[in-house]
Write a protein that holds these residues in place. Sequence first.
Motif, PDB file in Angstrom:
ATOM      1  N   LEU A   8       0.724  -1.309  -0.170  1.00 56.99           N
ATOM      2  CA  LEU A   8       0.238   0.033   0.117  1.00 56.99           C
ATOM      3  C   LEU A   8       0.916   1.320   0.113  1.00 56.99           C
ATOM      4  O   LEU A   8       2.083   1.165   0.773  1.00 56.99           O
ATOM      5  N   THR A   9       0.361   2.442  -0.680  1.00 56.31           N
ATOM      6  CA  THR A   9       1.030   3.549  -0.764  1.00 56.31           C
ATOM      7  C   THR A   9       0.654   4.416   0.738  1.00 56.31           C
ATOM      8  O   THR A   9      -0.094   3.748   1.443  1.00 56.31           O
ATOM      9  N   THR A  10       1.538   5.328   1.013  1.00 56.76           N
ATOM     10  CA  THR A  10       1.171   5.901   2.133  1.00 56.76           C
ATOM     11  C   THR A  10      -0.262   6.453   2.244  1.00 56.76           C
ATOM     12  O   THR A  10      -0.947   6.411   3.076  1.00 56.76           O
ATOM     13  N   GLU A  11      -0.556   6.958   1.066  1.00 53.73           N
ATOM     14  CA  GLU A  11      -1.869   7.697   0.726  1.00 53.73           C
ATOM     15  C   GLU A  11      -3.052   6.581   0.941  1.00 53.73           C
ATOM     16  O   GLU A  11      -4.062   6.670   1.706  1.00 53.73           O
ATOM     17  N   GLN A  12      -2.744   5.489   0.399  1.00 47.75           N
ATOM     18  CA  GLN A  12      -3.814   4.032   0.876  1.00 47.75           C
ATOM     19  C   GLN A  12      -3.791   3.810   2.099  1.00 47.75           C
ATOM     20  O   GLN A  12      -4.946   3.433   2.575  1.00 47.75           O
ATOM     21  N   LYS A  13      -2.792   3.849   2.915  1.00 47.26           N
ATOM     22  CA  LYS A  13      -2.608   3.469   4.139  1.00 47.26           C
ATOM     23  C   LYS A  13      -3.663   4.483   5.067  1.00 47.26           C
ATOM     24  O   LYS A  13      -4.332   3.777   5.950  1.00 47.26           O
ATOM     25  N   LYS A  14      -3.403   5.681   4.652  1.00 49.88           N
ATOM     26  CA  LYS A  14      -4.041   6.763   5.392  1.00 49.88           C
ATOM     27  C   LYS A  14      -5.497   6.595   5.316  1.00 49.88           C
ATOM     28  O   LYS A  14      -6.475   6.631   6.128  1.00 49.88           O
ATOM     29  N   GLU A  15      -6.061   6.221   3.961  1.00 45.34           N
ATOM     30  CA  GLU A  15      -7.329   6.134   3.759  1.00 45.34           C
ATOM     31  C   GLU A  15      -7.907   4.839   4.506  1.00 45.34           C
ATOM     32  O   GLU A  15      -8.930   4.832   5.031  1.00 45.34           O
ATOM     33  N   LEU A  16      -7.165   3.405   4.433  1.00 47.13           N
ATOM     34  CA  LEU A  16      -7.671   2.640   5.282  1.00 47.13           C
ATOM     35  C   LEU A  16      -7.948   2.808   6.557  1.00 47.13           C
ATOM     36  O   LEU A  16      -8.992   2.372   7.290  1.00 47.13           O
ATOM     37  N   SER A  17      -6.663   3.438   7.172  1.00 45.40           N
ATOM     38  CA  SER A  17      -6.698   3.780   8.525  1.00 45.40           C
ATOM     39  C   SER A  17      -7.916   4.680   9.115  1.00 45.40           C
ATOM     40  O   SER A  17      -8.966   4.324   9.883  1.00 45.40           O
ATOM     41  N   SER A  18      -8.352   5.536   8.004  1.00 45.27           N
ATOM     42  CA  SER A  18      -9.611   6.455   8.435  1.00 45.27           C
ATOM     43  C   SER A  18     -10.862   5.774   8.134  1.00 45.27           C
ATOM     44  O   SER A  18     -11.700   5.850   9.066  1.00 45.27           O
ATOM     45  N   ILE A  19     -10.805   4.851   7.435  1.00 46.92           N
ATOM     46  CA  ILE A  19     -11.965   3.955   7.110  1.00 46.92           C
ATOM     47  C   ILE A  19     -12.158   3.249   8.336  1.00 46.92           C
ATOM     48  O   ILE A  19     -13.287   2.890   8.974  1.00 46.92           O
ATOM     49  N   ALA A  20     -11.382   2.479   8.827  1.00 43.79           N
ATOM     50  CA  ALA A  20     -11.274   1.677  10.094  1.00 43.79           C
ATOM     51  C   ALA A  20     -11.841   2.592  11.203  1.00 43.79           C
ATOM     52  O   ALA A  20     -12.375   1.949  11.961  1.00 43.79           O
ATOM     53  N   GLN A  21     -11.097   3.646  11.455  1.00 44.31           N
ATOM     54  CA  GLN A  21     -11.363   4.318  12.543  1.00 44.31           C
ATOM     55  C   GLN A  21     -13.183   4.796  12.478  1.00 44.31           C
ATOM     56  O   GLN A  21     -13.795   4.887  13.487  1.00 44.31           O
ATOM     57  N   ARG A  22     -13.656   5.083  11.188  1.00 42.42           N
ATOM     58  CA  ARG A  22     -14.844   5.580  11.042  1.00 42.42           C
ATOM     59  C   ARG A  22     -15.734   4.304  11.461  1.00 42.42           C
ATOM     60  O   ARG A  22     -16.824   4.576  12.234  1.00 42.42           O
ATOM     61  N   ILE A  23     -15.377   3.228  11.051  1.00 46.81           N
ATOM     62  CA  ILE A  23     -16.306   2.028  11.331  1.00 46.81           C
ATOM     63  C   ILE A  23     -16.331   1.688  13.035  1.00 46.81           C
ATOM     64  O   ILE A  23     -17.257   1.399  13.212  1.00 46.81           O
TER      65      ILE A  23
END
Length: 151
Positions: A8-23
């Motif tokens: 994963l790119t740094t941006e993809q990691k940030k997006e994945l983390s954001s999604i997980a935190q929202r869930i």
Amino acid sequence: MPHQHPALTTEQKKELSSIAQRIVAPGKGILAADESTGSMAKRMSSIGVDNTEEHRRFYRQILFEGTEKVKEYIGGIIFFHETLYQKTDDGTTFVKLIKEKGIIPGIKVDLGVVPLAGTNGETTTQGKGVGTVTRWERGTQVVGGHGRVPA
């Protein structure tokens, strides 16, 4: 054997983390609304309703429309494949409906329960594999599967 997928790119990691935190935000969780056609048949027959695509769609519409309060408690909903193509009576896709409530849509990636070799009746789930990622085109943002833990 090394994995065959790029990191994963740094941006993809940030997006994945954001999604997980929202869930999993405080007070929220995941609604597993990914009943297969077979599981829905059991649910429907127990109340004397035919297991048709329209009846399954209507059941899901009732579940997803709910009230506005649902968004306070549900961070993500895992859909069954069929659900990605279903719409409310007014033509809104179920994915759009739950996104408008601030809920993250996801897709089930397991093929169901199968016997676990070498055990006395234990089961495991069988996965679909990476091909399911193409379903993201329909608006899902996460994938989900079920594991069963013996009681």
